[in-house]
Structures are given as C-alpha cells and as structure tokens.
Design a protein around this motif. Structure first.
Motif, short mmCIF file in Angstrom:
data_model
loop_
_atom_site.label_atom_id
_atom_site.label_comp_id
_atom_site.label_asym_id
_atom_site.label_seq_id
_atom_site.Cartn_x
_atom_site.Cartn_y
_atom_site.Cartn_z
N GLU A 1 8.89 -35.07 17.99
CA GLU A 1 10.11 -35.04 17.20
C GLU A 1 11.39 -34.89 18.03
O GLU A 1 12.48 -34.76 17.46
N GLY A 2 11.28 -34.94 19.35
CA GLY A 2 12.46 -34.73 20.18
C GLY A 2 13.57 -35.71 19.91
O GLY A 2 14.76 -35.38 20.00
N ASP A 3 13.22 -36.96 19.50
CA ASP A 3 14.24 -37.98 19.29
C ASP A 3 15.15 -37.68 18.11
O ASP A 3 16.25 -38.23 18.03
N LYS A 4 14.72 -36.81 17.19
CA LYS A 4 15.54 -36.54 16.01
C LYS A 4 16.85 -35.83 16.36
O LYS A 4 17.79 -35.83 15.57
N LEU A 5 16.93 -35.25 17.57
CA LEU A 5 18.15 -34.57 17.99
C LEU A 5 19.25 -35.55 18.38
O LEU A 5 20.43 -35.22 18.33
N TRP B 1 20.18 -26.94 20.20
CA TRP B 1 19.58 -27.68 19.09
C TRP B 1 20.35 -27.30 17.84
O TRP B 1 20.31 -26.11 17.43
N PRO B 2 21.08 -28.21 17.21
CA PRO B 2 21.84 -27.84 16.01
C PRO B 2 20.94 -27.22 14.95
O PRO B 2 19.86 -27.74 14.64
N HIS B 3 21.41 -26.12 14.37
CA HIS B 3 20.60 -25.43 13.36
C HIS B 3 20.45 -26.27 12.10
O HIS B 3 19.49 -26.07 11.33
N SER B 4 21.37 -27.20 11.88
CA SER B 4 21.26 -28.07 10.71
C SER B 4 20.10 -29.05 10.84
O SER B 4 19.58 -29.54 9.83
N ILE B 5 19.69 -29.33 12.07
CA ILE B 5 18.57 -30.24 12.31
C ILE B 5 17.28 -29.46 12.54
O ILE B 5 16.21 -29.81 12.03
N VAL B 6 17.38 -28.37 13.31
CA VAL B 6 16.20 -27.54 13.60
C VAL B 6 16.55 -26.11 13.19
O VAL B 6 17.15 -25.35 13.96
N PRO B 7 16.23 -25.71 11.96
CA PRO B 7 16.64 -24.39 11.47
C PRO B 7 15.94 -23.25 12.20
O PRO B 7 14.85 -23.42 12.76
N LEU B 8 16.60 -22.10 12.19
CA LEU B 8 16.02 -20.89 12.78
C LEU B 8 14.95 -20.33 11.87
O LEU B 8 15.07 -20.35 10.64
N MET B 9 13.91 -19.80 12.49
CA MET B 9 12.81 -19.18 11.76
C MET B 9 12.67 -17.73 12.22
O MET B 9 12.51 -17.46 13.41
N ASP B 10 12.73 -16.78 11.28
CA ASP B 10 12.55 -15.37 11.61
C ASP B 10 11.08 -15.11 11.92
O ASP B 10 10.20 -15.48 11.15
N ALA C 1 32.37 -29.12 18.61
CA ALA C 1 31.84 -28.42 17.43
C ALA C 1 32.05 -26.91 17.55
O ALA C 1 32.40 -26.25 16.58
N LEU C 2 31.83 -26.37 18.75
CA LEU C 2 32.06 -24.94 18.97
C LEU C 2 33.54 -24.59 18.79
O LEU C 2 33.87 -23.59 18.14
N PHE C 3 34.41 -25.41 19.33
CA PHE C 3 35.86 -25.17 19.22
C PHE C 3 36.29 -25.16 17.76
O PHE C 3 37.07 -24.30 17.32
N HIS C 4 35.78 -26.08 16.97
CA HIS C 4 36.17 -26.17 15.57
C HIS C 4 35.60 -25.01 14.74
O HIS C 4 36.12 -24.73 13.64
N LEU C 5 34.57 -24.35 15.25
CA LEU C 5 34.04 -23.17 14.55
C LEU C 5 34.91 -21.94 14.75
O LEU C 5 34.83 -20.98 13.98
#
Length: 474
Positions: free
Chosen positions: A264-268, A279-288, A421-425
């Motif tokens: 699945e690496g290409d999905k990034l 890895w953007p969290h919108s594509i690869v969400p964090l899991m607790d 993206a970081l700057f706009h946040l």
C-alpha cells in the motif's frame, strides 16, 4: 576547482546520494565511501556521544491495550503485555555541557526489555528529520557543531546547508516553530520517526510508524523565556524530570501507530520511506495501542544514562526494518558508535543487558565479565545438542527489490508541499514566532544564503517569505 576525495585520495563522483538497490533502497554494503564517512564520524570525538551528548533518562513500562495480532507476532506488542523500559531524552546538537532549554531537536530513545530480547526504538520529538539519505549525515552534523577554525557555532553553516538541501525545510519549519524549545521532556511528543515493519504469524509484512503523544499536554518556551531559564538553570529539563518522578507525578504518553500493508505504499503519493515526510493522518489514520509511563529515576547517572546504548539494530521477532536509507545506515552507525565509545562488550552493562536468555558465540574482548554457557562448542555450526543453533523459523518474509546498483537521487523533489501544510496549520501567533525565531537564527548569515532561504520560503508560501523578511528588518 578541487576534486573531492575520500581519506585515501579516491575521487568521489557523487557526495549526495548513497548507493542502493533501486531508487527506494535498501543500501549496498559495497558503498565504501558511505561506510567510511559514517565510521569516521563515530570516531570524531571521545568519549562523548557525537550527537545526543546531553541526556536524561528514567525507567518505566509499556502496556499494550489493543489487539495487534493481525499485524505482528512480537510478544511486546500483544494485548495486555507489560514491558519494562528505559527512556533517554536528549538534546541533539549540543555538547554534554549544553543547556537543556536550547532550540534543538530532542532525542527520544527507548529500550524495551522484552521477553524475546531488547527492542530499541531510537527516535526524536519530531516525526521527520533534516535529510533522507545518511550519506549527508556527517556533513549535516558538522554544520550543527563547532567551526574547527574558530571553535564557534555557525548560523551561516547551518543555513548554508539547509538552503542547499531543501528537503530539510519541513524539519527546519518544525525546529523554528513554537515547538522548537519544549518546556520540559514531559511536555513533548515522541516519534519513532522512521518507517519500520511489523510481521505477523502468517509471515505477512506491514509498514508501521510509532507515535508517543504526551498526556501532560504540549508546553513550549519562547526564545526569551528559554534565555531567562538558561541564565539561572542549565539543567532545567533534567531537574523537571527527576522532581516530577520523585513526587509521584509520573509522566505518561499515549502510544499510537500508523499501519500500511506492504503493497500500500503507493497510496501516499511519495516514497513511504522518506524520513523528511510524514504519513498524512487523513490517508493513514492513527491507531491507539497503549500507554507508556515513566515511574522510576535512575540511581547512577553515569552507569544508567551516560552508558545507556541504543541502536535500531536491536529488534525482536515480529518487528523489522524498512528500506528507509537513514534507518539502514543507522543500523550500522549506532552499534559501531557504542562499541567505540563504551567498548566491544557494552551489551553486558546492566542498563544495556537483555533480560531474556542470551546465547552467543561472541566471546572475549575488553571488559568481558560474562560466563560462558555454550557447552562443548565455541563455534557454529557444531555437532553438540546442548550448544545453541540457528532457527530458520525466525526468517522474515522476502522483501522484493528491483533496480540497478547506482547512487540514486531521491524519488521526488517536492520539498514544499508538507512544509506548506504545516505552515497553514499554524495560527497567526505561531507564525509570528516562526518568523521571529528564523530571523534570530540568521544572525551573522551571509546575505546570499538569506536570499536563498527566502526563495525557498516563498515556494512554501508567499506569506512565509514576507513574514521572515519583515522579521529580519526589525
């Protein structure tokens, strides 16, 4: 123009890219210039660590609260498992006498004493780094250390390197942001930073990133606040950690992971093993997956902090590596540094010693105080049942590689999307701190290098450039 050579006068054709099998790696051991650069760097200073020289550490434990058996067979990551650990925090660029509250990346190195051997996760308080190829690492660290002529730190060297290696812009933006000076080690996140792999009992591989989110909340210092603290206390982070644990205010972090299947690496949309990118969290969400707590101070700083030795080469069944070029080089560089700094038998020191059974044919060497338990044989293969043997059941699944051996450039030249993206946040106050911090760090920097930096900032955002330009004029 002088031609660059190695230590023996061999001409260097490419000093920017290490040699790898295909554009995504992994690296090749025949890259003797890379090995020479890394090995030489590890021996540049004695006995202080070349980087991460000043540190603090405490003991604690990791508790897993999620079912990860789908992804890994590692016992340390199974639900309900509680694993003892030591966590060493550090500043990166400063020497052992540096002040804790300086603007710098913080090291976040964890040694887990698992039932299957030691697992070291050697990361930082940032999810990214300045470079993505270890070929550049010795040169980068030189820019953070002292000029060999004047023995002074050089803002000019740092910005010259950063602006000539624009993959560093993401990390530079983090470093110069309000998070560049954490208020304490307790009030910052930690990251494994690299991409690692998890392997399950079906021999399936998954790519993984590790995150440690502080439960104390993020707290940071401005330049002025940090300067006031340093004037009174150069050990502010060390003092805070010791005193918090002594009073029972145990620091805690929520442990999270991001998971990608091996295919699945290409999905990034970019190289998943590029250490300068998240890895953007919108594509690869964090899991607790659990919680980490520190609940015991060390008793002897030299024995347990200064001699603590970490290396990403220390893994356990079910956890593995990735083609990340920085990680691949650290697998060599870190244990090499420890053997040089502490000695060939550094693994026998109590703080480094595995708490599981160890069976090895590595014997002798300076300061070896271990007993020999291998029965009749002191070599392998051998004919004796009581002597340890290899076990092929621990082999990892095949990793498919392709490509000719060559010194490949990185797969993309997109140095600006993620910093943008970081700057706009950032809110306006955070942006103003960013502009001010960058301007302060450019004191004494050549105007041509400043102009080059402003060109990069404009490609991130015109507002970024104008904000720094205005701050420089104050």
């Amino acid at each position: 123009m002088k031609k660059l050579t190695n230590d023996f006068g061999n001409f260097v054709a490419d000093n920017q890219n290490s040699m790898s099998a295909g554009a995504q790696g992994p690296l090749l051991m025949q890259d003797y210039i890379l090995l020479e650069k890394l090995a030489h760097q590890n021996r540049e200073r004695i006995p202080e660590r070349t980087v991460h020289a000043k540190g603090s550490a405490a003991y604690g434990e990791l508790k897993i609260t999620a079912d990860l058996s789908k992804y890994t067979k590692a016992k340390v990551l199974q639900m309900g498992e509680v694993t003892p650990l030591i966590l060493r925090f550090s500043t990166v660029a400063g020497e052992a006498g540096a002040a804790d509250a300086e603007r710098d990346v913080r090291g976040f190195a964890i040694k887990f004493y698992t039932k299957e051997g030691n697992w070291d996760l050697v990361g930082n308080n940032t999810p990214t780094f300045f470079i993505r190829d270890a070929y550049k690492f010795p040169d980068f660290i030189h820019t953070q250390k002292r000029d060999p002529r004047t023995h002074l730190r050089s803002n000019n060297a740092a910005w010259d390197f950063w602006t000539l290696c624009p993959e560093s812009l993401h990390q530079v933006t983090i470093l110069m942001s309000d998070r560049g000076i954490p208020a304490s080690y307790r009030h910052m996140h930690g990251f494994g930073s690299h991409t690692y792999s998890l392997i399950n009992d079906k021999n399936e591989r998954f790519w993984v990133k590790f995150h440690f989110k502080t439960k104390q909340g993020i707290k940071n210092l401005t330049n002025a606040e940090a300067q006031a603290i340093i004037a009174k206390d150069r050990e502010s982070h060390q003092r805070d950690l010791v005193e918090a644990i002594d009073r029972g205010d145990f620091p805690k972090w929520k442990v999270q992971i991001q998971i990608l299947a091996e295919n699945e690496g290409d999905k990034l949309g970019f190289n998943p093993f590029d250490l300068t990118k998240i890895w953007p969290h919108s594509i690869v969400p964090l899991m607790d997956i659990g919680e980490m707590v520190l609940n015991k101070n060390v008793e002897n700083y030299f024995n347990e902090v200064e001699q603590a030795a970490f290396s990403p080469s220390n893994i356990v069944p079910g956890i593995g590596f990735s083609p990340d070029k920085m990680l691949q080089a650290r697998i060599f560089s870190y244990p090499d540094a420890q053997r040089y700094r502490i000695g060939t038998n550094y693994h026998l020191l109590p703080v480094n010693r595995a708490r599981s059974e160890v069976n090895t044919y590595n014997v002798a060497g300076a300061m070896n105080f271990d007993s020999y338990k291998n029965g009749s044989a002191y070599y392998e293969p051998n004919s004796y049942a009581q002597s340890p043997k290899e076990d092929k059941s621990y082999l990892e699944p095949n990793l498919n590689l392709e490509g000719d051996a060559q010194r490949y450039k990185a797969l993309d030249d997109d140095f600006y999307t993620q910093p943008r993206a970081l700057f706009h946040l950032m809110n306006q106050n955070q942006k103003e701190q960013l502009f001010s911090n960058i301007a302060a760090s450019m004191e004494g920097v050549d105007s041509t290098i400043i102009d080059r930096a402003l060109e990069h900032f404009e490609k991130i955002s015109p507002d970024y450039k104008e904000g720094v330009k205005k701050a420089l004029q104050k």
